[in-house]
Scaffold this active site. Sequence first.
Site, short mmCIF file in Angstrom:
data_model
loop_
_atom_site.label_atom_id
_atom_site.label_comp_id
_atom_site.label_asym_id
_atom_site.label_seq_id
_atom_site.Cartn_x
_atom_site.Cartn_y
_atom_site.Cartn_z
N ASP A 19 0.83 -1.21 0.00
CA ASP A 19 0.00 0.00 0.00
C ASP A 19 0.86 1.26 0.00
O ASP A 19 1.98 1.26 0.51
CB ASP A 19 -0.92 -0.03 1.23
CG ASP A 19 -2.10 0.94 1.08
OD1 ASP A 19 -2.39 1.34 -0.05
OD2 ASP A 19 -2.71 1.28 2.11
N ASN A 21 1.21 3.41 -2.94
CA ASN A 21 1.66 3.85 -4.27
C ASN A 21 1.09 5.21 -4.64
O ASN A 21 1.79 6.08 -5.17
CB ASN A 21 1.20 2.87 -5.35
CG ASN A 21 1.85 1.51 -5.23
OD1 ASN A 21 2.80 1.35 -4.48
ND2 ASN A 21 1.34 0.55 -5.98
N GLU A 66 -12.61 -4.56 -3.92
CA GLU A 66 -13.06 -3.18 -3.66
C GLU A 66 -12.37 -2.18 -4.60
O GLU A 66 -12.92 -1.11 -4.88
CB GLU A 66 -12.79 -2.80 -2.20
CG GLU A 66 -13.66 -3.54 -1.19
CD GLU A 66 -13.28 -5.01 -0.96
OE1 GLU A 66 -12.16 -5.42 -1.33
OE2 GLU A 66 -14.12 -5.75 -0.41
N ASN A 67 -11.17 -2.51 -5.07
CA ASN A 67 -10.45 -1.58 -5.96
C ASN A 67 -11.16 -1.40 -7.32
O ASN A 67 -10.85 -0.46 -8.06
CB ASN A 67 -9.00 -2.04 -6.20
CG ASN A 67 -8.09 -1.87 -5.00
OD1 ASN A 67 -7.15 -2.64 -4.81
ND2 ASN A 67 -8.35 -0.86 -4.18
N TRP A 68 -12.12 -2.27 -7.63
CA TRP A 68 -12.91 -2.06 -8.86
C TRP A 68 -13.68 -0.75 -8.80
O TRP A 68 -14.13 -0.23 -9.81
CB TRP A 68 -13.90 -3.22 -9.09
CG TRP A 68 -13.26 -4.48 -9.60
CD1 TRP A 68 -13.19 -5.68 -8.95
CD2 TRP A 68 -12.63 -4.70 -10.88
NE1 TRP A 68 -12.55 -6.62 -9.74
CE2 TRP A 68 -12.19 -6.04 -10.92
CE3 TRP A 68 -12.37 -3.88 -11.98
CZ2 TRP A 68 -11.52 -6.59 -12.02
CZ3 TRP A 68 -11.70 -4.41 -13.09
CH2 TRP A 68 -11.28 -5.76 -13.08
N ARG A 194 -4.90 -1.82 8.92
CA ARG A 194 -6.07 -2.66 8.65
C ARG A 194 -5.70 -3.75 7.65
O ARG A 194 -4.64 -3.72 7.04
CB ARG A 194 -7.24 -1.81 8.14
CG ARG A 194 -6.93 -0.96 6.93
CD ARG A 194 -8.17 -0.18 6.44
NE ARG A 194 -7.81 0.72 5.36
CZ ARG A 194 -7.68 2.05 5.48
NH1 ARG A 194 -7.89 2.64 6.64
NH2 ARG A 194 -7.33 2.78 4.43
C1 IPE Z 1 -5.60 -2.74 -0.27
O1 IPE Z 1 -5.21 -1.44 -0.52
C2 IPE Z 1 -5.49 -3.53 -1.51
C3 IPE Z 1 -4.17 -3.60 -2.12
C4 IPE Z 1 -3.04 -3.25 -1.60
C5 IPE Z 1 -4.20 -4.17 -3.43
P1 IPE Z 1 -6.26 -0.24 -0.49
O2 IPE Z 1 -5.42 0.96 -0.45
O3 IPE Z 1 -7.21 -0.35 -1.61
O4 IPE Z 1 -7.02 -0.48 0.87
P2 IPE Z 1 -8.03 0.48 1.64
O5 IPE Z 1 -9.19 0.70 0.75
O6 IPE Z 1 -7.31 1.75 1.91
O7 IPE Z 1 -8.37 -0.25 2.89
C1 IPE Z 2 -1.76 0.15 -3.29
O1 IPE Z 2 -1.53 1.50 -3.34
C2 IPE Z 2 -1.94 -0.45 -4.65
C3 IPE Z 2 -3.33 -0.74 -5.01
C4 IPE Z 2 -4.34 -0.73 -4.20
C5 IPE Z 2 -3.58 -1.04 -6.39
P1 IPE Z 2 -2.72 2.55 -3.32
O2 IPE Z 2 -3.09 2.83 -4.73
O3 IPE Z 2 -3.80 2.10 -2.44
O4 IPE Z 2 -1.98 3.80 -2.71
P2 IPE Z 2 -2.56 4.83 -1.66
O5 IPE Z 2 -3.04 4.04 -0.48
O6 IPE Z 2 -3.65 5.57 -2.32
O7 IPE Z 2 -1.39 5.69 -1.31
MG MG Z 3 -4.17 2.38 -0.46
#
Ligand code: IPE
Ligand code: IPE
Ligand code: MG
Length: 249
Positions: A19, A21, A66-68, A194
Site C-alpha cells: 500500500d 503507491n 473493492e479496488n474495482w 487494517r
Molecule cells: C488494499 O489497498 C489492496 C491492495 C493493496 C491491493 P487499499 O489501499 O485499496 O485499501 P483500503 O481501501 O485503503 O483499505
Molecule cells: C496500493 O496502493 C496499490 C493498489 C491498491 C492497487 P494505493 O493505490 O492504495 O496507494 P494509496 O493508499 O492511495 O497511497
Molecule cells: Mg491504499
Amino acid sequence: MTEGIDMTRIPEHIAIIMDGNGRWATERNKPRSYGHQAGVDTVRRITSECVRLGVKYLTLYTFSTENWSRPSDEIAALMGLVLTSLEDEIFMKNNVRFRVIGDIARLPQEVQNKLHETEEHTAKNSAMTMVVALSYSARWEITKAMREIIAEHQLDSSSFIQPEMITEDVISRHLQTNFMPDPDLLIRTGGELRISNYLLWQIAYSELYFCDTYWPDFDELDLHKAIGSFQQRQRRFGKTEKQIENENK
Ligand code: IPE
Ligand code: IPE
Ligand code: MG
C-alpha cells in the site's frame, strides 16, 4: 546485508499488502499510475530478495475486489501494468513459479490470457512461488468456497450435505490458497493499520507487521526489519510460553 536476521528461521510464507503507491506519487506531484509503476520495481526487488533469503511463498495483494470502485483510468493503468510486468525472463532468472488468486474472470481477457500463460511457463520453477492476488477479497473467496462445497455434494442428488461434513480442512481445501501453507508473516506498508479483506481465513495465526513506508520506497532493508521483528516473537498458538520452550528443547 543480511545482518540481524537468522537465516535458519526465515518465514516460509510472507504475505504483503502493498500500500501507498498513490500517496507516494501524489507527494511527487505525479499521477497515481506513476506510483503503481514504481511499485512494480519494488515487487521485482523484494521478490529477488525473498528468493535469496529462502522464502518459499510470497503472496502479494495487488488489486482488491473493492479496488474495482476506483476511477476507470486508474484501473486501466493497473491492468496495463499487470500485462507489461509479467515477463517470463524475470521468473526464469529467479526460478520463481507464478500463481494468481482471485476473481480472474472479471479481468480483461488479454490480462487473463497473460496470467494463465505465465502460470504455465513458470509451473516447473521451484525456488519460490510468487502469488499475486488480483480482483481478490477474502469474503469473496470464502463465499465461493462455501458454494463449491455445497455444489459438489449436490452432484449426487442422493446425498445431502451433512453439517459435520464441513470441517476446517474442507474449507481450507476449497480456498484459492489451497496449494500453500498459511502466511507466517503479514506485512502492510503505507501506514494503514487494517487488513482490507485480505486472506482473512489464512492469517488466523500470522504475525502482523505494519510500517509507514510507502510501497515504492520499501526496500531490502525494510524487508529485513520485518523479518527481524518476526524472529523476535514467540508463536504460541494458544499454548503457554513454558510449553513452547519445552517443545523447542
Ligand atoms: C488494499 O489497498 C489492496 C491492495 C493493496 C491491493 P487499499 O489501499 O485499496 O485499501 P483500503 O481501501 O485503503 O483499505
Ligand atoms: C496500493 O496502493 C496499490 C493498489 C491498491 C492497487 P494505493 O493505490 O492504495 O496507494 P494509496 O493508499 O492511495 O497511497
Ligand atoms: Mg491504499
